[in-house]
Design a protein around this motif. Structure first.
Motif, PDB file in Angstrom:
ATOM      1  N   GLY A   1       0.800  -1.215   0.000  1.00 19.42           N
ATOM      2  CA  GLY A   1       0.000   0.000   0.000  1.00 19.42           C
ATOM      3  C   GLY A   1       0.835   1.268   0.000  1.00 19.42           C
ATOM      4  N   SER A   2       0.153   2.387  -0.223  1.00 16.05           N
ATOM      5  CA  SER A   2       0.880   3.625  -0.504  1.00 16.05           C
ATOM      6  C   SER A   2       1.616   4.189   0.712  1.00 16.05           C
ATOM      7  CB  SER A   2      -0.049   4.665  -1.104  1.00 16.05           C
ATOM      8  OG  SER A   2      -1.150   4.846  -0.268  1.00 16.05           O
TER       9      SER A   2
ATOM     10  N   ILE B   1       1.561   3.421  -6.627  1.00 16.48           N
ATOM     11  CA  ILE B   1       1.914   2.005  -6.640  1.00 16.48           C
ATOM     12  C   ILE B   1       1.800   1.432  -8.043  1.00 16.48           C
ATOM     13  CG2 ILE B   1       1.208  -0.278  -5.797  1.00 16.48           C
ATOM     14  CD1 ILE B   1       0.357   1.113  -3.246  1.00 16.48           C
TER      15      ILE B   1
ATOM     16  N   PHE C   1       0.113  -3.687  -4.063  1.00 15.35           N
ATOM     17  CA  PHE C   1      -1.140  -3.195  -3.492  1.00 15.35           C
ATOM     18  C   PHE C   1      -1.369  -3.768  -2.100  1.00 15.35           C
ATOM     19  CE2 PHE C   1      -2.053  -3.154  -8.175  1.00 15.35           C
ATOM     20  CZ  PHE C   1      -2.021  -1.784  -8.316  1.00 15.35           C
ATOM     21  N   HIS C   2      -2.071  -3.007  -1.289  1.00 17.95           N
ATOM     22  CA  HIS C   2      -2.411  -3.422   0.065  1.00 17.95           C
ATOM     23  C   HIS C   2      -3.551  -4.454   0.007  1.00 17.95           C
ATOM     24  CE1 HIS C   2      -3.799  -3.161   4.206  1.00 17.95           C
ATOM     25  NE2 HIS C   2      -2.701  -2.481   4.498  1.00 17.95           N
TER      26      HIS C   2
ATOM     27  N   TYR D   1      -6.942  -3.022  -0.075  1.00 15.25           N
ATOM     28  CA  TYR D   1      -7.273  -2.515  -1.411  1.00 15.25           C
ATOM     29  C   TYR D   1      -7.732  -3.668  -2.313  1.00 15.25           C
ATOM     30  CZ  TYR D   1      -6.342  -0.302  -5.987  1.00 15.25           C
ATOM     31  OH  TYR D   1      -6.423   0.167  -7.278  1.00 15.25           O
TER      32      TYR D   1
END
Ligand code: URA
Ligand code: URA
Length: 246
Positions: A180-181, A194, A214-215, A218
């Motif tokens: 994640g960001s 990302i 990515f998380h 998400y």
């Protein structure tokens, strides 16, 4: 007489097939479906060189010392609303470290990272990689839950990520998956998205390869992105296969 595969092997295989199916994979080749870790991908990629492999002598003890140093932390406002501080969990000598954003509701209650819904999905990703939670290390950028799960503020990540950096330098993972960001932005000091960063390794200042991806939370909202996360995890597996730990 044929030997029955172990329960553990079958469980891992089930996880992998489930995750791959959700990732949009419709067919498996024998190697991908059946080996505990996928065989190296060809052609060789342009991987970062391995960082200095000198491990510290007693990472268990060093992590305990760091946890003691953090103590009943009041270094930022997140302490006001937290129930429990979530330090991190797993193998102090892990080859792979997963870094998330910060504790959510369940994590705050249990004092453990990634134990809620996103954590269940992370567990499946780890199992699909042929690994277990116990063998990797899992931590977050901030150790205390932001109220209402808001994104941690820059001053909060600035103060707390010092502890994450210490965890990394104690564990010395061969690779880090930045989820994640917030994790990506904090570890790589970038605001690039990302989507633009994922799919290849970036590096920390000490050379540790970081895979932005990515998380899992998400992914719960955007399941079609699981395919890309699996691509990223395969690159990690390939890197590990090419760089056995000595
Ligand atoms: N999301 C995170 O980023 N970390 C956790 O530990 C749980 C959910
Ligand atoms: N933006 C985020 O904050 N996290 C993701 O995983 C993807 C986009």
């Amino acid at each position: 007489m044929t030997t029955r595969p172990s329960e553990d092997f079958l469980a891992q295989l089930r996880e992998r097939i489930l995750f791959l199916r959700e990732s949009g994979v419709v067919a498996l080749n024998r190697a991908e479906g059946l080996q505990p870790i996928p065989s190296p991908l060809a052609p060789a990629r342009d991987y970062p060189a391995q960082s200095d492999p000198l491990p510290i002598a007693d990472p268990e003890g060093a992590l305990e010392e760091l946890r003691a140093e953090i103590g009943d932390c009041t270094r930022c406002r997140l302490c006001e609303k937290r129930t429990r501080l979530v330090f991190g969990t797993g193998n102090p000598r892990a080859r792979v470290m997963f870094v998330g954003e910060g504790p959510g509701y369940e994590e705050d209650r249990q004092g453990l990272p990634f134990v809620g819904k996103a954590g269940q999905l992370l567990n499946r990703i780890i199992r699909a990689m042929g690994m277990t939670r116990e063998e990797v290390y899992i931590a977050n950028v901030v150790k205390c839950r932001p109220p209402d799960n808001r994104t941690p503020l820059p001053d909060e990540t600035a103060v707390c990520s010092e502890f994450l950096r210490e965890q990394i330098s104690i564990i010395r993972p061969q690779v880090i998956a930045a989820l994640g960001s917030v994790a990506v932005g904090t570890l790589l000091q970038t605001s690039t998205s990302i989507s633009r960063l994922r799919g290849e390794f970036r590096t920390l200042a000490d050379g540790t390869p970081v895979m932005p991806t990515f998380h899992p939370a998400y992914l719960l909202r955007n399941p079609e992105k699981k395919k890309e996360v699996w691509e990223d995890m395969k690159i990690i597996l390939d890197f590990l296969a090419r760089n056995p730990r000595v």
